[in-house]
Design an enzyme around this catalytic site. Structure first.
Site, PDB file in Angstrom:
ATOM      1  N   ASP A 144     -55.322 -15.135 -38.256  1.00 58.16           N
ATOM      2  CA  ASP A 144     -54.251 -15.166 -37.210  1.00 58.16           C
ATOM      3  C   ASP A 144     -54.435 -14.143 -36.159  1.00 58.16           C
ATOM      4  O   ASP A 144     -54.525 -12.947 -36.508  1.00 58.16           O
ATOM      5  CB  ASP A 144     -52.856 -15.077 -37.978  1.00 58.16           C
ATOM      6  CG  ASP A 144     -51.872 -15.389 -37.376  1.00 58.16           C
ATOM      7  OD1 ASP A 144     -52.013 -15.545 -35.858  1.00 58.16           O
ATOM      8  OD2 ASP A 144     -50.713 -15.134 -37.717  1.00 58.16           O
ATOM      9  N   HIS A 150     -47.104 -13.156 -27.213  1.00 55.78           N
ATOM     10  CA  HIS A 150     -46.169 -13.896 -27.068  1.00 55.78           C
ATOM     11  C   HIS A 150     -45.523 -13.869 -25.428  1.00 55.78           C
ATOM     12  O   HIS A 150     -44.513 -13.996 -25.238  1.00 55.78           O
ATOM     13  CB  HIS A 150     -44.942 -13.435 -27.862  1.00 55.78           C
ATOM     14  CG  HIS A 150     -45.179 -13.773 -29.407  1.00 55.78           C
ATOM     15  ND1 HIS A 150     -43.971 -13.418 -30.365  1.00 55.78           N
ATOM     16  CD2 HIS A 150     -46.183 -14.272 -30.095  1.00 55.78           C
ATOM     17  CE1 HIS A 150     -44.621 -13.803 -31.369  1.00 55.78           C
ATOM     18  NE2 HIS A 150     -45.748 -14.399 -31.410  1.00 55.78           N
ATOM     19  N   HIS A 197     -52.281 -20.610 -38.169  1.00 52.27           N
ATOM     20  CA  HIS A 197     -51.324 -21.513 -37.544  1.00 52.27           C
ATOM     21  C   HIS A 197     -51.805 -22.077 -36.197  1.00 52.27           C
ATOM     22  O   HIS A 197     -52.565 -21.480 -35.317  1.00 52.27           O
ATOM     23  CB  HIS A 197     -50.009 -20.753 -37.401  1.00 52.27           C
ATOM     24  CG  HIS A 197     -49.948 -19.715 -36.397  1.00 52.27           C
ATOM     25  ND1 HIS A 197     -49.303 -20.002 -35.027  1.00 52.27           N
ATOM     26  CD2 HIS A 197     -50.312 -18.371 -36.817  1.00 52.27           C
ATOM     27  CE1 HIS A 197     -49.511 -18.811 -34.494  1.00 52.27           C
ATOM     28  NE2 HIS A 197     -49.836 -17.918 -35.185  1.00 52.27           N
ATOM     29  N   GLU A 199     -45.302 -21.621 -37.364  1.00 50.33           N
ATOM     30  CA  GLU A 199     -45.490 -20.434 -37.889  1.00 50.33           C
ATOM     31  C   GLU A 199     -44.655 -19.564 -37.162  1.00 50.33           C
ATOM     32  O   GLU A 199     -44.083 -18.765 -37.842  1.00 50.33           O
ATOM     33  CB  GLU A 199     -46.929 -19.990 -37.804  1.00 50.33           C
ATOM     34  CG  GLU A 199     -47.022 -18.859 -38.462  1.00 50.33           C
ATOM     35  CD  GLU A 199     -47.011 -17.639 -37.623  1.00 50.33           C
ATOM     36  OE1 GLU A 199     -47.191 -16.341 -37.975  1.00 50.33           O
ATOM     37  OE2 GLU A 199     -46.869 -17.675 -36.145  1.00 50.33           O
ATOM     38  N   GLU A 200     -44.619 -19.581 -35.808  1.00 50.39           N
ATOM     39  CA  GLU A 200     -43.848 -18.734 -34.932  1.00 50.39           C
ATOM     40  C   GLU A 200     -42.136 -18.715 -35.124  1.00 50.39           C
ATOM     41  O   GLU A 200     -41.518 -18.100 -34.769  1.00 50.39           O
ATOM     42  CB  GLU A 200     -43.837 -19.078 -33.323  1.00 50.39           C
ATOM     43  CG  GLU A 200     -45.409 -18.972 -33.064  1.00 50.39           C
ATOM     44  CD  GLU A 200     -45.869 -17.556 -32.977  1.00 50.39           C
ATOM     45  OE1 GLU A 200     -45.369 -16.704 -33.340  1.00 50.39           O
ATOM     46  OE2 GLU A 200     -47.229 -17.433 -32.583  1.00 50.39           O
TER      47      GLU A 200
END
Length: 502
Positions: free
Chosen positions: A190, A290, A115, A161-162
Site C-alpha cells: 500500500d 489523498h 487496495h 479500503e479508503e
C-alpha cells in the site's frame, strides 16, 4: 538498480509445513526483475480511467469498477482463475478482484494484496495505484514464467479500503473457517512509490518494541524475507507498526501472518530519515496524499522499481521454497528436562527461570505476561505475581535455564527460533539483558536484547538465529536474563522453541 541474486535453498519459507503431495523442488527459482516500464503502463491506465470518470476511482464510482475490470481483464488473459467479488457499503456496490494461479498446495496459500480504490478527491496513483500495479505486474510475470510454486498463490485487489478496509474485511469475514485456515501468509503493498520515499517494512517481529506488538506467528519470517531483498540491493529499511491502517488488518485479526512494504504517506520525513534514504527532511513522504495531485507525476520511479522487485522477490522466495524440517521443538506444555542454573554460577536471588503457568504483573504497563504464545506454560523469570510487580522479578544478577540435549544434523541450514519478551522499568540500563546462547563444542551468543533507561512493556516477539556452525554436534540452548542495574524491575519469558533444517 537491476542487480539480482540467486535464491538458494536457505531462503526462508513460512512456518506452516506443506502437506503430502506438494511440490518439493530442490532449489527455489531466482526471482525475476519486474519491468518498471510495465508497472508504469498500468499506472497510466489507472490514470486514464480516473480522468474519464470524474477524476477518481473511488468506491461506488464508475472509475472504480473500470479499474477492477482492467485488472481482471489482464489476469484473465494471463490464465488466472479470477473472481469479481461484490459487496455493499454505504448503499453502493464495491468489488474485490481475487485471482488464483492454478496449482500449488491448496492447503498452503500465500496471498498478495493491495487496495485498488482511491479517495474521491483524486485518481489515487500512489495511493494505491502503485501497490496495485506492482502486484499486477508480478502476477503477470508468474504467468509468463509458468511458475509452479509449492504454495498456492492468490492475488487480491481490494475495494473500499479508503472507507475502512471494507473490501478486505468482507473477504476475510465471509471465508469459511476451513478456507481461512489455509491462508498461511498475507503480503500487503500500500503506497510503494511515494515521491519523498522511505523504505518501511511491517514490523512482524516487534523488534521496534513499540505500538501494537508483533504480528501473528510467521509474520517475522515475512518481514525477514523482505529485509533480505533490500539488504541485497544495499537499501536500509525501518519498521512500521501494524497500526490497522491498511488491508493486513482483517488478516492479522484472525491470526494470519502478514507483512509488506510501505514508502510513507502524510507523515513527515525526519532529518535522520533523509540522511538514511535521501529526499527532503521536513516534508511529507507523499505531499499529495489523498489529494487531486496524486497523479502519475506523483511517483518516485526508484522507489516503485525497488518495491516491485521486492514483491517478486517475496513471492518467488516464499512460494517456491522447500519448507524447513523440524529437528526438535518444545512448546513447554510438559516437563522436558530444562535445567535452571546449569553451570551453578547464577547470581540472581529472585525471579529465577522456571517452566510454568505465569501470573501477570503490571507496572506502568505489562511486565510479566500472564499468557503464553501457545498453551498455558512457558519459561518465565519467577512465574508468581506476588503483592507487587517487583515481588518476583529478576533481582541480584543473572539467571539461566538450559534445554535438554539437541542432536543436530550434519548438513543443511540450521536455525533456532523462539518467542520471547523482555520487560523492564525506566530504572533499567544496558547492563540488563535477555540473551540466548548455544552450547556445544564452543559457546556462542546467538541473540541478545539489552535493557535501557526507559519503560519497556512485555510483548511477545519472535526471533530466529542461524546455528549452522554447530552442524553434527549435540548442543544445548541456554536462555539468560540479567538484572545488573541495581534495583531495576525486569522480567523475561520464552515460549515455543524450535530447531529446523532447511
Amino acid at each position: 538498480m537491476k542487480s539480482r541474486i540467486l535464491v538458494l535453498a536457505a531462503a526462508i519459507a513460512l512456518a506452516a509445513p506443506l502437506t503430502a503431495g506438494a511440490s518439493t523442488a530442490s532449489l527455489p527459482l531466482a526471482p525475476p526483475n519486474i519491468s518498471l516500464t510495465n508497472v508504469k503502463a498500468h499506472l497510466s491506465q489507472l490514470q486514464s480511467i480516473a480522468s474519464s470518470n470524474g477524476g477518481n476511482r473511488a468506491h461506488g464510482r464508475p472509475g472504480y469498477l473500470a479499474s477492477a475490470n482492467y485488472v481482471k481483464g489482464q489476469l484473465d488473459a494471463a490464465g488466472f482463475q479470477t473472481t469479481l467479488q461484490s459487496f455493499t457499503y454505504n448503499g453502493a456496490t464495491g468489488y474485490n478482484v481475487i485471482a488464483d494461479w492454478p496449482g500449488g498446495n491448496p492447503d498452503d496459500v500465500l496471498m498478495v494484496g493491495a487496495h485498488l480504490d482511491s479517495v474521491t478527491a483524486g485518481p489515487g496513483i500512489n495511493d494505491n495505484g502503485s501497490g496495485s500495479a506492482a502486484i499486477l505486474e508480478t502476477a503477470l510475470e508468474v504467468s509468463r514464467q509458468a511458475l509452479q510454486p509449492s504454495k498456492h498463490l492468490r492475488f487480491a485487489w481490494w475495494g473500499a479500503e479508503e472507507l475502512g478496509l471494507r473490501g478486505s474485511q468482507y473477504y476475510v469475514t465471509n471465508l469459511p473457517t476451513a478456507e481461512r485456515s489455509k491462508i498461511k501468509g498475507y503480503l500487503n503493498f500500500d503506497m510503494v512509490g511515494s515521491p519523498n520515499a522511505g523504505y518501511f517494512l511491517y514490523d512482524g517481529d516487534n523488534s521496534d518494541g513499540v505500538g501494537s506488538g508483533p504480528g501473528p506467528a510467521g509474520s517475522a519470517e515475512l518481514e525477514r524475507t523482505l529485509q533480505d531483498y533490500f539488504a541485497s540491493i544495499g537499501v536500509p529499511t525501518r519498521g512500521t507498526d501494524f497500526d490497522g491502517r491498511s488491508d493486513y488488518g482483517p488478516f492479522i485479526s484472525r491470526g494470519i501472518p502478514a507483512g509488506g512494504t510501505f514508502t510513507g504517506a502524510e507523515g513527515i520525513k525526519s532529518s535522520a530519515q533523509a540522511q538514511l534514504w535521501g529526499g527532503t527532511a521536513g516534508q511529507a513522504f507523499d505531499p499529495c496524499y489523498h489529494r487531486a495531485c496524486d497523479t502519475t507525476s506523483n511517483i518516485n520511479d526508484t522507489a516503485l522499481d525497488r518495491n516491485a522487485d521486492a514483491v517478486a522477490y517475496a513471492v518467488w522466495t516464499i512460494a517456491t521454497a522447500v519448507p524447513p524440517q523440524t529437528v526438535w521443538s518444545d512448546d513447554l506444555e510438559s516437563a522436558t528436562a530444562w535445567t535452571a542454573n546449569p553451570s551453578g554460577t547464577d547470581t540472581a536471588t529472585l525471579g529465577l527461570w522456571e517452566r510454568g503457568d505465569p501470573e501477570a504483573t503490571t507496572s506502568s504497563g505489562n511486565k510479566q505476561l500472564g499468557t503464553a504464545v501457545s498453551g498455558s506454560n512457558d519459561l518465565v523469570t519467577g512465574r508468581l505475581a506476588g503483592a507487587s510487580a517487583g515481588a518476583y522479578d529478576v533481582d541480584g544478577g543473572i539467571t539461566s535455564i538450559q534445554s535438554p540435549p539437541v542432536t543436530l544434523p550434519s548438513s543443511g541450514v540450521l536455525r533456532v527460533s523462539f518467542s520471547w519478551y523482555l520487560a523492564h522499568g525506566s530504572n533499567s540500563s544496558s547492563a540488563d539483558f535477555f540473551r540466548v546462547k548455544v552450547v556445544g563444542g564452543t559457546t556462542s551468543t546467538v541473540f541478545q536484547q539489552l535493557g535501557a533507561a526507559s519503560d519497556r512493556d512485555g510483548a511477545w516477539a519472535a526471533s530466529t538465529a542461524d546455528i549452522s556452525a554447530y552442524a553434527g554436534q549435540t548442543v544445548r540452548i541456554v536462555f539468560e536474563a540479567a538484572d545488573a542495574s541495581g534495583a531495576s524491575l525486569l522480567e523475561a519469558g520464552v515460549d515455543d522453541v524450535k530447531v529446523t533444517r532447511q
